[in-house]
Design a protein around this motif. Structure first.
Motif, short mmCIF file in Angstrom:
data_model
loop_
_atom_site.label_atom_id
_atom_site.label_comp_id
_atom_site.label_asym_id
_atom_site.label_seq_id
_atom_site.Cartn_x
_atom_site.Cartn_y
_atom_site.Cartn_z
N GLU A 26 42.16 45.77 32.77
CA GLU A 26 43.12 46.66 33.40
C GLU A 26 43.88 47.43 32.33
OE1 GLU A 26 45.45 44.90 36.46
OE2 GLU A 26 43.74 43.84 37.28
N ASN A 28 43.61 51.09 32.01
CA ASN A 28 43.84 52.49 32.31
C ASN A 28 43.93 52.67 33.83
OD1 ASN A 28 44.18 55.20 31.93
ND2 ASN A 28 42.17 55.56 31.05
N ILE A 29 44.97 52.11 34.42
CA ILE A 29 45.13 52.08 35.87
C ILE A 29 46.04 53.22 36.32
CG2 ILE A 29 45.94 50.69 37.83
CD1 ILE A 29 43.58 49.43 36.40
N ASP A 102 37.83 44.87 43.70
CA ASP A 102 37.53 46.03 42.88
C ASP A 102 36.12 46.51 43.24
OD1 ASP A 102 39.15 44.51 40.08
OD2 ASP A 102 39.95 46.00 41.45
N ASN A 135 40.91 52.21 38.23
CA ASN A 135 40.77 51.93 36.81
C ASN A 135 39.85 53.01 36.26
OD1 ASN A 135 40.15 50.98 34.25
ND2 ASN A 135 40.10 48.85 34.89
#
Length: 146
Positions: A26, A28-29, A102, A135
């Motif tokens: 996690e 670059n959310i 996800d 993401n």
């Protein structure tokens, strides 16, 4: 008793580590409510910054630069479906599963600019979905909407 617990832990440690490793990093959310993500249709913002939808025809438009994109979403059933179109290609159906999961939208694609359309297909009685965020992968960034 302590020896039995220690042995049980050591026997299951690889399983525990594998479960942790299978979750994407996690790093670059972005929240689904980010102003650079265009949402068409009837939706409600969720308290966590997501986009809660129950009606068909709600569409999220994402324009980003990168090579991977994963969507985190929560569904109240296994009966909700989405249509995913990448760079204008023929859409594919995505079945949601009860709970928070996800979903890989792009995986190891050619690095560059991509346009994604995620459209809800099913009626509200087939489950409410909350798209919580995306993401963008280690090299990803949102771009201005087209």
């Amino acid at each position: 008793m302590i020896r039995k617990l220690a042995l049980l832990f050591l026997m299951n440690a690889p399983l525990l580590l594998a479960a942790q490793d299978s979750k994407p990093a996690e790093t670059n959310i972005v929240k689904a409510s980010d102003p650079q993500i265009i949402v068409e249709g009837r939706y409600a913002p969720s308290p966590e910054g997501g986009v809660r939808m129950g009606f068909p025809g709600v569409v999220l438009h994402i324009h980003f630069h990168g090579s991977a994109l994963t969507m985190r979403a929560k569904s109240s059933s296994d009966e909700a479906f989405f249509s995913i179109a990448v760079d204008g290609a023929k859409p594919v159906r995505l079945q949601m599963h009860w709970g928070t999961h996800d979903y890989a939208i792009l995986n190891e694609a050619t690095p560059g600019d991509h346009e994604i359309e995620i459209a809800r297909l099913t009626e509200s009685w087939e489950g409410v979905c909350d798209v919580q965020g995306f993401n963008l992968g280690p090299d990803g960034s949102l771009l201005a909407p087209p």
